[in-house]
Design an enzyme around this catalytic site. Structure first.
Site, PDB file in Angstrom:
ATOM      1  N   HIS A 145       0.810  -1.227   0.000  1.00 25.30           N
ATOM      2  CA  HIS A 145       0.000   0.000   0.000  1.00 25.30           C
ATOM      3  C   HIS A 145       0.846   1.281   0.000  1.00 25.30           C
ATOM      4  CE1 HIS A 145      -3.502  -2.377   0.256  1.00 25.30           C
ATOM      5  NE2 HIS A 145      -3.527  -2.578   1.558  1.00 25.30           N
ATOM      6  N   HIS A 216      -9.887   1.626   1.851  1.00 24.46           N
ATOM      7  CA  HIS A 216      -9.636   0.528   2.779  1.00 24.46           C
ATOM      8  C   HIS A 216     -10.492   0.612   4.043  1.00 24.46           C
ATOM      9  CE1 HIS A 216      -7.503  -2.865   4.429  1.00 24.46           C
ATOM     10  NE2 HIS A 216      -6.635  -2.878   3.426  1.00 24.46           N
ATOM     11  N   GLU A 354     -11.777  -3.870  -1.889  1.00 25.58           N
ATOM     12  CA  GLU A 354     -10.911  -2.815  -2.416  1.00 25.58           C
ATOM     13  C   GLU A 354     -10.750  -2.939  -3.937  1.00 25.58           C
ATOM     14  OE1 GLU A 354      -7.167  -3.147  -0.085  1.00 25.58           O
ATOM     15  OE2 GLU A 354      -8.315  -4.724   0.934  1.00 25.58           O
TER      16      GLU A 354
END
Length: 395
Positions: A145, A216, A354
């Site tokens: 991420h 998220h 996601e």
């Protein structure tokens, strides 16, 4: 006369006791059926500065949904919606004070935007236009991420905000977390009149780079702290998924979901197959995989998934224009963190859906399209969570 008075007092005493019992039962019933109302987090709980930039808490609402957002990491802190009885619950996991996000030893990405490249990049490295780049590693030997800083650990500038829309902006510096190029990003959150939570991203760069953002939030349609997500029902618009190794990195191959624990083409309980002795599930300790969204055009805006909680009737659909969708079943919550309601954030009490490019696509020829953005191009992404309350099924 005295004897008569004693009898009267005794009778009244019995009647009074009975009346009190009836009254207590009535109060209990009222309490059990009391509608739970929206409880806002005080804005002052988020008033601070991080590296000289102001952090605040913003409230959006449309009469059905009430959302609280902080510009630290673009985090959705709270999201209230009703059930069939018009009783509200906060259906995302989060904290009630900015300090708990800044000094967090638990789940890092609660409610945040993730990027500049969502999901994992193997060995924290990639090659673009014959130039090799080494990124910061924050997931063992991999980059997750966006790395150590990422989109979730920066204060976004709020460029505009009203009762239903907030727009934020930031610039990722060239070389930050090892990525090339200055990446200029604008992101907006909108609550619409028809109960959609819309997320829009746009970005430009001054050098070839990677660009792949995702949202998220951890959802629990029972409400935060009210139990696991295993009895939630999930349907995913996908016939194929990307297979992963023991480090949760795609191996560049696709596999069909038919007759596997990953087959959510028909809606069913998340917990039905999560304990199946499957190598992919063992690798991830549950679901933490990327499904390939069924679509005829890779750029098409398409239904990705539907999540339903049968008891409350709450339902959430995910729509996006991305080719992949990561489903993560909250496998690493350990009960050590405490959420807004004062209850522990326990194992599998939240899930994330996601939309994004395929994980580690930059390092696999077989995974396409690539999350590459070049000067003169503009990155766009649309992600929409649609909320509704289903009527109770007739028996």
């Amino acid at each position: 006369m005295y004897f008569c008075r004693l009898i009267f007092e005794e009778l009244m005493s019995k009647k009074m006791k009975k009346a009190l019992v009836v009254f207590a039962i009535a109060l209990l019933l009222v309490g059990c059926n009391r509608k739970k109302e929206v409880k806002l987090i005080p804005a002052e709980n988020f008033n601070t500065e991080v590296e000289g930039k102001k952090v605040s808490l913003y409230t959006l609402h449309n009469g059905f949904l009430t959302m609280q957002v902080t510009n630290y990491g673009g985090r959705v802190v709270a999201l209230w919606m009703p059930d069939r009885r018009d009783s509200f619950e906060d259906i995302v996991l989060g904290y009630d004070h900015i300090d708990k996000y800044l000094n967090n030893n638990g789940e890092r990405y609660l409610g945040a935007v993730v990027g500049r490249c969502a999901n994992r990049i193997s060995n924290g490295s990639f090659t673009l236009d014959s130039v090799a780049y080494q990124l910061t590693k924050n997931d063992g030997e991999n980059t997750l991420h966006g790395g150590l800083i990422g989109a979730d650990k920066r204060v976004w500038d709020v460029t505009s905000a009203n009762d239903s829309v907030i727009e934020m902006h930031t610039v990722f510096a060239d070389g930050e977390d090892g990525f090339p190029g200055n990446l200029d990003v604008t992101m907006s959150y909108t609550l619409t009149h028809d109960n959609q939570f819309q997320i829009r991203y746009s970005a430009t760069t001054d050098a070839p780079t990677l660009c792949n953002f995702s949202h998220h939030s951890f959802f629990n349609l029972l409400g935060e702290g009210n139990g696991s997500i295993l009895d939630h029902e999930l349907q995913i618009n996908s016939r194929y998924m990307t297979t992963i190794d023991e480090h949760l990195i795609p191996n560049g191959k696709f596999s069909g979901v038919k007759e596997t624990p990953f087959d959510f083409r028909e809606k069913h309980r998340i917990g039905d197959n999560i304990a199946t002795d499957d190598e992919q599930l063992r690798n991830a300790k549950g679901y933490d995989h990327n499904w390939i969204v069924d679509k005829t055009d890779v750029k098409a805006y398409t239904w990705n998934a539907t999540l339903t909680e049968p008891k409350s009737g709450r339902e959430m659909q995910l729509w996006s224009d991305q080719v992949g969708m990561q489903f993560y079943s909250g496998n690493f919550f350990n009960g050590k963190g405490t959420g807004k309601c004062g209850k522990s954030l326990n194992y599998r009490e939240g899930l994330a859906l996601e939309p994004q490019f395929f994980p580690d696509a930059i390092n696999h020829e077989t995974l396409s399209p690539k999350p590459i953005l070049r000067p003169g191009e503009e990155y766009h992404q649309l992600c929409i969570y649609k909320f509704a309350v289903l009527p109770k099924e007739k028996k």
